[in-house]
Design a protein around this motif. Structure first.
Motif, PDB file in Angstrom:
ATOM      1  N   SER A 106      -4.778   2.035  -1.164  1.00 22.77           N
ATOM      2  CA  SER A 106      -5.036   1.626  -0.032  1.00 22.77           C
ATOM      3  C   SER A 106      -5.116   0.171   0.297  1.00 22.77           C
ATOM      4  O   SER A 106      -5.189  -0.722  -1.017  1.00 22.77           O
ATOM      5  CB  SER A 106      -6.431   1.983   0.289  1.00 22.77           C
ATOM      6  OG  SER A 106      -7.404   1.546  -0.384  1.00 22.77           O
ATOM      7  N   ARG A 107      -5.052  -0.386   1.531  1.00 15.09           N
ATOM      8  CA  ARG A 107      -5.244  -1.664   1.740  1.00 15.09           C
ATOM      9  C   ARG A 107      -6.402  -2.283   1.116  1.00 15.09           C
ATOM     10  O   ARG A 107      -6.595  -3.587   0.585  1.00 15.09           O
ATOM     11  CB  ARG A 107      -4.996  -2.034   3.161  1.00 15.09           C
ATOM     12  CG  ARG A 107      -3.697  -1.898   3.573  1.00 15.09           C
ATOM     13  CD  ARG A 107      -3.658  -1.849   5.234  1.00 15.09           C
ATOM     14  NE  ARG A 107      -2.419  -1.341   5.754  1.00 15.09           N
ATOM     15  CZ  ARG A 107      -1.860  -1.916   6.631  1.00 15.09           C
ATOM     16  NH1 ARG A 107      -2.101  -3.002   7.275  1.00 15.09           N
ATOM     17  NH2 ARG A 107      -0.739  -1.426   7.042  1.00 15.09           N
ATOM     18  N   ASP A 108      -7.492  -1.416   1.490  1.00 16.80           N
ATOM     19  CA  ASP A 108      -8.837  -1.935   0.850  1.00 16.80           C
ATOM     20  C   ASP A 108      -8.919  -2.169  -0.525  1.00 16.80           C
ATOM     21  O   ASP A 108      -9.434  -3.126  -1.027  1.00 16.80           O
ATOM     22  CB  ASP A 108      -9.850  -1.295   1.286  1.00 16.80           C
ATOM     23  CG  ASP A 108     -10.304  -0.958   2.793  1.00 16.80           C
ATOM     24  OD1 ASP A 108     -10.100  -2.049   3.200  1.00 16.80           O
ATOM     25  OD2 ASP A 108     -10.957  -0.273   3.223  1.00 16.80           O
ATOM     26  N   ALA A 117       0.617  -1.247  -0.023  1.00 14.31           N
ATOM     27  CA  ALA A 117       0.090   0.075   0.144  1.00 14.31           C
ATOM     28  C   ALA A 117       0.746   1.266   0.095  1.00 14.31           C
ATOM     29  O   ALA A 117       0.736   2.194  -0.941  1.00 14.31           O
ATOM     30  CB  ALA A 117      -0.954   0.014   1.280  1.00 14.31           C
TER      31      ALA A 117
END
Length: 153
Positions: A32-34, A26
């Motif tokens: 982002s991680r998402d 990330a």
């Protein structure tokens, strides 16, 4: 196996060795991680390795793939087309003609956008010259606004 082939195989293994956490990826990718999890869920990322505790571990090859996806995003390529490209890559070399066509079309689209942006820059330059009070302002051919005489939009 000859020495060159052995070195290439070792290099490929090293290139694909899972080594980065999702947080590290990330940070390196700016995603982002998402988003990274979503890319994996929708099939935009191939298999992402896991460590002994089940946490995702990304390889250098994964980082290169994410860089390519980032470039494709900049072209305006729809996510569905990026997923289709990922599927073609996973399907193997026999899909080269389809991939080639995708990139040719994307390149053409990007060149169209560049031309449009160049026209926009010309309009901005014109407007800047007007507001700076320069008498050398040349109206770009792309401005086709019809206004009453003497007014400027």
């Amino acid at each position: 196996m000859d020495q060159d082939a052995a070195l290439r195989a070792e290099s490929d293994d090293e290139h694909e060795r899972p080594r980065y956490s999702i947080g590290q990826v990330a940070q390196r990718s700016g995603l982002s991680r998402d988003t990274l999890r979503w890319y994996e869920r929708i099939g935009l990322m191939g298999y992402v390795g896991r460590d002994h505790t089940g946490n995702r571990r990304f390889s250098d090859r994964d980082l290169e793939w994410l860089a390519l996806i980032g470039r494709l995003r900049l072209t305006g390529m729809p996510v569905a087309d990026m997923i289709r490209y990922a599927e073609l890559v996973r399907a193997g070399e026999q899909t080269y003609p389809d991939r080639l066509e995708m990139f040719r079309q994307t390149r053409s689209d990007v060149l169209d956008k560049i031309a449009e942006l160049q026209q926009t820059v010309a309009v901005l330059d014109y407007k800047i010259a007007i507001y700076e009070g320069r008498s050398d302002a040349v109206r770009p051919a792309t401005i086709t606004v019809h206004t009453s005489e003497g007014s400027d939009t």
